[in-house]
Design an enzyme around this catalytic site. Structure first.
Site, PDB file in Angstrom:
ATOM      1  N   HIS A  67      29.552  43.601  45.518  1.00  0.00           N
ATOM      2  CA  HIS A  67      30.814  44.051  46.122  1.00  0.00           C
ATOM      3  C   HIS A  67      31.078  45.516  45.783  1.00  0.00           C
ATOM      4  CE1 HIS A  67      35.140  43.383  47.282  1.00  0.00           C
ATOM      5  NE2 HIS A  67      35.271  44.440  46.506  1.00  0.00           N
ATOM      6  N   GLU A  68      30.954  45.854  44.497  1.00  0.00           N
ATOM      7  CA  GLU A  68      31.211  47.235  44.070  1.00  0.00           C
ATOM      8  C   GLU A  68      30.155  48.191  44.617  1.00  0.00           C
ATOM      9  OE1 GLU A  68      34.086  47.866  42.919  1.00  0.00           O
ATOM     10  OE2 GLU A  68      34.524  45.743  42.645  1.00  0.00           O
ATOM     11  N   HIS A  71      31.079  49.295  48.115  1.00  0.00           N
ATOM     12  CA  HIS A  71      32.006  50.425  48.074  1.00  0.00           C
ATOM     13  C   HIS A  71      31.241  51.723  47.814  1.00  0.00           C
ATOM     14  CE1 HIS A  71      35.728  48.178  48.233  1.00  0.00           C
ATOM     15  NE2 HIS A  71      35.436  47.467  47.157  1.00  0.00           N
TER      16      HIS A  71
END
Length: 153
Positions: A67-68, A71
């Site tokens: 998820h990170e 980003h």
């Protein structure tokens, strides 16, 4: 797992699932309370919540790393890196990252107090977590005066 091992893990996940190198720092931040991780826009570093690894295991932790990294890579490419962006949602689905992390017990504050108000004109009841200034605000339906009925704790 320490910060050095986390750095190596994030670099491996980045190469394997994204086909791109992670060139910044990945560290643990025990002060994170309500999130599993955080991508820093200015420094491009990633901070991870160690409680997620301890409580939910490496499988869930890997989803948070992905998820990170979504980003990270989208921001560096100049694409939509925010949760609401289609680019982010598509890439997250493609790599198998999690949209939300599990809740760490005892970390989120639970609102226990509820204030109950009633319109004196139409009788509509309002439940609110925060106090309302009844001298300033009126009913949204009929513009009548509000009165506080009780506080539920």
């Amino acid at each position: 797992m320490n910060n050095e091992e986390l750095q190596i893990l994030v670099e491996r996940v980045s190469l394997k699932h994204f086909g791109k190198a992670f060139k910044h720092k990945a560290t643990f931040n025990a002060r994170l309370r309500t999130t599993g991780g955080r991508y820093m826009l200015q420094s491009h570093n990633i901070e991870m919540n160690p409680k997620q690894l301890e409580l939910f295991g490496e499988g869930e932790f890997m989803k948070i790393i992905k998820h990170e990294l979504c980003h990270y890579h989208l921001h560096l490419e100049g694409k939509g890196y925010q949760h609401k962006d289609a680019d982010f949602k598509t890439l997250l689905r493609k790599v198998g990252g999690s949209r939300y992390c599990n809740v760490v017990p005892g970390m989120r504050r639970e609102i226990k107090t509820v204030h109950l108000y009633r319109c004196t004109k139409c009788g509509l009841e309002y439940k609110r977590k925060r106090l309302i200034n009844v001298k300033r605000f009126v009913c949204g339906r009929c513009k009548g005066k509000l009165e506080k009925i009780k506080t539920i704790s």
